[in-house]
Design a protein around this motif. Structure first.
Motif, mmCIF file in Angstrom:
data_model
loop_
_atom_site.group_PDB
_atom_site.id
_atom_site.type_symbol
_atom_site.label_atom_id
_atom_site.label_comp_id
_atom_site.label_asym_id
_atom_site.label_seq_id
_atom_site.Cartn_x
_atom_site.Cartn_y
_atom_site.Cartn_z
ATOM 1 N N MET A 157 5.304 -6.643 8.582
ATOM 2 C CA MET A 157 6.633 -7.588 8.679
ATOM 3 C C MET A 157 7.494 -6.718 8.635
ATOM 4 O O MET A 157 8.721 -6.823 9.201
ATOM 5 N N TYR A 185 -1.437 -8.106 -8.003
ATOM 6 C CA TYR A 185 -0.576 -8.817 -7.214
ATOM 7 C C TYR A 185 -0.067 -10.250 -7.357
ATOM 8 O O TYR A 185 1.224 -10.405 -7.184
ATOM 9 N N ASN A 188 10.813 -6.222 1.172
ATOM 10 C CA ASN A 188 9.573 -6.332 1.874
ATOM 11 C C ASN A 188 8.485 -5.490 1.366
ATOM 12 O O ASN A 188 7.394 -6.060 1.334
ATOM 13 N N GLN A 221 5.587 -0.536 9.348
ATOM 14 C CA GLN A 221 4.384 -1.367 9.690
ATOM 15 C C GLN A 221 4.714 -2.799 9.405
ATOM 16 O O GLN A 221 5.545 -3.128 8.687
ATOM 17 N N THR A 228 -1.008 -9.036 9.820
ATOM 18 C CA THR A 228 -0.490 -7.450 9.711
ATOM 19 C C THR A 228 -1.772 -6.734 9.306
ATOM 20 O O THR A 228 -2.826 -7.054 8.899
ATOM 21 N N ASP A 230 10.475 3.364 4.385
ATOM 22 C CA ASP A 230 9.129 3.293 4.114
ATOM 23 C C ASP A 230 8.471 4.568 3.318
ATOM 24 O O ASP A 230 9.032 5.690 3.865
ATOM 25 N N ASP A 246 10.721 6.307 -2.230
ATOM 26 C CA ASP A 246 9.707 5.298 -2.935
ATOM 27 C C ASP A 246 10.644 4.269 -3.535
ATOM 28 O O ASP A 246 11.358 4.666 -4.292
#
Ligand SMILES: NC(=O)c1ccc[n+]([C@@H]2O[C@H](COP(=O)([O-])OP(=O)(O)OC[C@H]3O[C@@H](n4cnc5c(N)ncnc54)[C@H](O)[C@@H]3O)[C@@H](O)[C@H]2O)c1
Length: 311
Positions: free
Chosen positions: A23, A157, A93, A21, A191, A42, A68
């Motif tokens: 980007m 993050y 990504n 999904q 997104t 993914d 993963d």
């Protein structure tokens, strides 16, 4: 090269992580639409398969992979080798986010956010590197974020994305020796991840209009192309806008003596804003400090040490 000359990938093989999904899906579609053969990875197998279906219906070539990135990176690379026999491009990504006060967030959540970003990038890159080197036109593109500067309630993050920045700069210098071009992008795009983060409808409308995920894919595809000679930088990218980023220092100042009291007296000077000096790498930072204190080193320390710039 004109704006209408298509950048074709000539059946080069690309892995895009987190391609189910947002980007990642757009990066996979952009590369495939220009002739790359793509592994759409993914952890969400259904969404990875959807991406592949969207690519193949348009005549592109892709396979899905649902490993993963944290625990099965080598298997993702193996998927590329099994399907296509080689590997030229990796777009790291995939990423996740979770908000909460640092001291309140449970340890498992904090480390999962950090690990998906950092360990995932490290492991996929490590597994891919020998094949990127062998390809002769290896491209490694890592996705960081402007969150690397620090965002309240987003410590895992922010920590992870700054780790990717430091890792990318280091790999860029190392991999230059073996013909692999490493770059970092700090994207902004509309997104599912940003839908969660920005709730104001005016901001949402502007993001939908100006920063579609596919616009970042155009930049990523350009960096990934075999003829591109720009690399080794961290780029801010949003829609049709982009900028090279730089770590900078304000004018250096000296305190009278190396004592805590002297620093206390100098705090006003230290905290003043001033003209910025961009630093391209750690060697420049070291050189700048040492020459400031010991001018005789000006002719001793190389001015361009570890500079991976192609300009
Ligand atoms: N959207 C933005 O504005 C923005 C800004 C800065 C940075 N980023 C970064 O860009 C990248 C893509 O962001 P997005 O907004 O498209 O995110 P997204 O949440 O829409 O998509 C991320 C995808 O990664 C997948 N994924 C998560 N963990 C995985 C794992 N362990 N292995 C494989 N796949 C996994 C998810 O299933 C998802 O499909 C992320 O690294 C994100 O941190 C996004």
């Amino acid at each position: 090269m004109g704006i209408n000359d298509e950048l074709g990938f000539d059946a080069r093989v690309a892995i895009v992580t987190g391609a189910g999904q947002g980007m990642g899906r757009e990066h996979a579609k952009m590369l495939a639409s220009r002739g790359a053969r793509v592994v759409a990875n993914d952890i969400n197998a259904e969404r990875a398969a959807e991406t592949v279906a969207e690519i193949t219906v348009d005549g592109g070539v892709a396979v899905a992979d649902s490993n993963d990135i944290v625990t099965a990176a080598a298997d993702i690379v193996q998927t590329a080798l099994d399907a296509f026999g080689q590997l030229h491009i990796v777009v790291n990504n995939a990423g996740i986010n979770a908000f909460g006060r640092f001291w309140e967030m449970d340890s498992e959540t904090w480390w999962r956010v950090f690990d998906v970003s950092v360990k995932g990038v490290v492991e996929v890159s490590r597994a891919a590197m020998p094949h990127l080197i062998a390809s002769g036109s290896g491209r490694l593109i890592n996705v960081s974020s402007n969150a690397l500067m620090g965002v309240p309630l987003d410590s895992a993050y922010a920590a992870a994305k700054s780790a990717i920045w430091g890792l990318g700069n280091t790999l860029a210098a190392e991999a230059k020796e073996v013909g692999v071009q490493v770059s970092t992008v700090l994207p902004v795009a509309w997104t599912p991840m940003t839908e969660d983060a920005f709730r104001d409808p005016v901001v949402q409308d502007a993001m939908r209009a100006h920063v579609p995920a596919s616009a970042v894919s155009a930049f990523v595809a350009w960096l990934a192309h075999q003829d591109t000679t720009v690399y080794g930088e961290a780029f801010e990218v949003a829609g049709v806008a982009a900028a090279r980023t730089a770590f900078s220092v304000m004018p250096r100042m000296k305190t009278a003596e190396p004592t805590p009291e002297s620093w206390a007296a100098s705090a006003g000077d230290l905290m003043q804003d001033g003209g910025l000096e961009p630093l391209r790498n750690a060697s420049q930072s070291f050189r700048g400090q040492m020459v400031y204190l010991a001018p005789e080193l000006d002719t001793v320390l190389p001015a361009d040490a570890a500079d991976v710039s192609v300009r």
